[in-house]
Design an enzyme around this catalytic site. Structure first.
Site, mmCIF file in Angstrom:
data_model
loop_
_atom_site.group_PDB
_atom_site.id
_atom_site.type_symbol
_atom_site.label_atom_id
_atom_site.label_comp_id
_atom_site.label_asym_id
_atom_site.label_seq_id
_atom_site.Cartn_x
_atom_site.Cartn_y
_atom_site.Cartn_z
ATOM 1 N N GLY A 3 41.448 51.310 38.502
ATOM 2 C CA GLY A 3 41.748 52.635 38.290
ATOM 3 C C GLY A 3 40.716 54.163 39.063
ATOM 4 N N TRP A 7 38.461 53.310 41.232
ATOM 5 C CA TRP A 7 37.679 54.505 43.126
ATOM 6 C C TRP A 7 38.386 55.691 42.769
ATOM 7 C CZ3 TRP A 7 36.410 51.027 46.945
ATOM 8 C CH2 TRP A 7 35.383 49.497 47.190
ATOM 9 N N ASP A 65 48.636 49.613 44.840
ATOM 10 C CA ASP A 65 48.156 48.027 43.996
ATOM 11 C C ASP A 65 49.278 47.195 43.949
ATOM 12 O OD1 ASP A 65 45.421 47.375 42.650
ATOM 13 O OD2 ASP A 65 46.966 46.105 41.987
ATOM 14 N N ASP A 125 52.456 45.387 47.682
ATOM 15 C CA ASP A 125 51.573 43.717 48.201
ATOM 16 C C ASP A 125 51.225 44.774 49.249
ATOM 17 O OD1 ASP A 125 50.505 42.075 48.744
ATOM 18 O OD2 ASP A 125 51.614 40.411 48.775
ATOM 19 N N ASP A 175 39.482 48.009 47.806
ATOM 20 C CA ASP A 175 38.537 47.310 46.655
ATOM 21 C C ASP A 175 39.688 45.820 46.894
ATOM 22 O OD1 ASP A 175 36.864 45.984 45.390
ATOM 23 O OD2 ASP A 175 36.982 47.837 43.030
ATOM 24 N N LYS A 212 36.401 45.685 50.233
ATOM 25 C CA LYS A 212 35.458 44.338 50.523
ATOM 26 C C LYS A 212 35.830 43.213 50.478
ATOM 27 C CE LYS A 212 36.435 42.937 45.566
ATOM 28 N NZ LYS A 212 36.368 43.756 44.036
HETATM 29 C C1 SAM Z 1 38.232 44.575 41.932
HETATM 30 S S1 SAM Z 1 40.084 45.300 41.443
HETATM 31 C C2 SAM Z 1 39.978 47.106 41.711
HETATM 32 C C3 SAM Z 1 39.278 48.228 41.452
HETATM 33 C C4 SAM Z 1 39.832 48.833 41.512
HETATM 34 N N1 SAM Z 1 38.721 49.586 42.853
HETATM 35 C C5 SAM Z 1 39.257 50.363 40.501
HETATM 36 O O1 SAM Z 1 38.375 50.888 40.884
HETATM 37 O O2 SAM Z 1 39.999 50.375 39.443
HETATM 38 C C6 SAM Z 1 41.185 44.043 42.899
HETATM 39 C C7 SAM Z 1 42.261 44.954 43.168
HETATM 40 O O3 SAM Z 1 43.033 44.862 43.729
HETATM 41 C C8 SAM Z 1 44.100 43.985 43.807
HETATM 42 N N2 SAM Z 1 44.943 43.454 45.087
HETATM 43 C C9 SAM Z 1 44.661 41.898 45.047
HETATM 44 N N3 SAM Z 1 45.615 41.626 46.066
HETATM 45 C C10 SAM Z 1 46.698 42.599 46.845
HETATM 46 C C11 SAM Z 1 47.653 42.433 47.281
HETATM 47 N N4 SAM Z 1 47.590 41.648 48.053
HETATM 48 N N5 SAM Z 1 48.692 44.293 47.700
HETATM 49 C C12 SAM Z 1 47.702 45.310 46.641
HETATM 50 N N6 SAM Z 1 46.537 44.897 45.233
HETATM 51 C C13 SAM Z 1 46.383 43.473 45.537
HETATM 52 C C14 SAM Z 1 44.417 43.262 42.189
HETATM 53 O O4 SAM Z 1 46.060 43.843 41.502
HETATM 54 C C15 SAM Z 1 43.004 43.922 42.018
HETATM 55 O O5 SAM Z 1 44.087 45.248 41.118
#
Ligand code: SAM
Length: 212
Positions: free
Chosen positions: A63, A65, A83, A101, A122, A162
């Site tokens: 959370g 961002w 997420d 998803d 991200d 990203k």
């Molecule tokens: C690096 S973390 C994000 C950190 C976030 N931006 C923060 O500042 O707290 C990457 C996130 O991408 C999510 N993610 C990966 N694949 C996903 C998908 N298909 N749909 C939604 N979220 C996804 C993961 O669950 C993870 O929480």
């Protein structure tokens, strides 16, 4: 101003060698993850976020961002945070959280506050042990974020996504160039030295019919 970067005395001369200063500074300021400094740097460099904007944050857990964006857009803005994982952080009344998803949620399910001024992604795959598989998954997530932006980002709007560096980087950048007038690649200072990630930033989303 939200997300104050580590002070000169806290910050290592080479942050790639001792990135923990970023983690400590994030925690001290109430952010769940150090990733906040990546968005803060991108925001500072391209003037991304402003009061009153509508923002979609894909891959928002835990959370940081969304917390940062919610503060920047203020009470007059709107934020949808999405997420796979549950998000427990509180972003204020301007925010709604969807657990799901992004690859299978429909654009309609993501359109709650559309058209968006800013689409953030991200999203990153859980690492599988296979570099090639992780790169392919990251490319898939990035391209899904671009497709969502194509459907829901307002003309003139901005995109941050990203992606893990791979042979597909050029295709990803071209897809964003098709959507936005200006595309920059940014590797923020807070990125860990070992990380293969990079952010593609698209500015000035082209008007409908002007893509390509
Ligand atoms: C690096 S973390 C994000 C950190 C976030 N931006 C923060 O500042 O707290 C990457 C996130 O991408 C999510 N993610 C990966 N694949 C996903 C998908 N298909 N749909 C939604 N979220 C996804 C993961 O669950 C993870 O929480």
């Amino acid at each position: 101003m939200p997300a104050e970067r580590p002070s000169v005395s806290q910050k290592p001369k080479n942050p790639y060698k001792r990135p923990d200063a970023f983690t400590k500074a994030a925690k001290a300021q109430g952010y769940p993850a150090r990733s906040v400094f990546k968005l803060e740097e991108i925001d500072r460099r391209v003037r991304l976020l402003r009061p009153g904007q509508r923002v979609l944050d894909l891959g928002a857990a835990p959370g940081s961002w969304s917390m940062y964006a919610a503060q920047r857009i203020g009470a007059g803005g709107k934020l949808l945070a999405v997420d796979l994982s549950p998000i427990t952080a509180a972003f204020g009344p301007q925010a709604t959280v969807v657990q799901g998803d992004a690859l299978s949620l429909t654009n309609e399910a993501l359109a709650q506050f559309a058209p968006y001024d800013v689409v953030l992604s991200d999203m990153a795959p859980a690492t599988s042990g296979s570099k090639i598989a992780d790169q392919a998954r990251s490319y898939e997530l990035f391209m899904r974020a671009v497709a969502v932006a194509e459907a829901l980002l307002a003309p003139g709007g901005a995109f941050v996504g990203k992606i893990f560096m791979s042979e597909d980087f050029v295709k990803a950048r071209d897809a964003l160039r098709n959507l936005c007038e200006e595309v920059r690649s940014i590797r923020p200072e807070g990125t860990r030295a070992s990380s293969v990630e990079i952010f593609l930033v698209g500015l000035k989303r082209k008007a409908a019919g002007k893509t390509g």
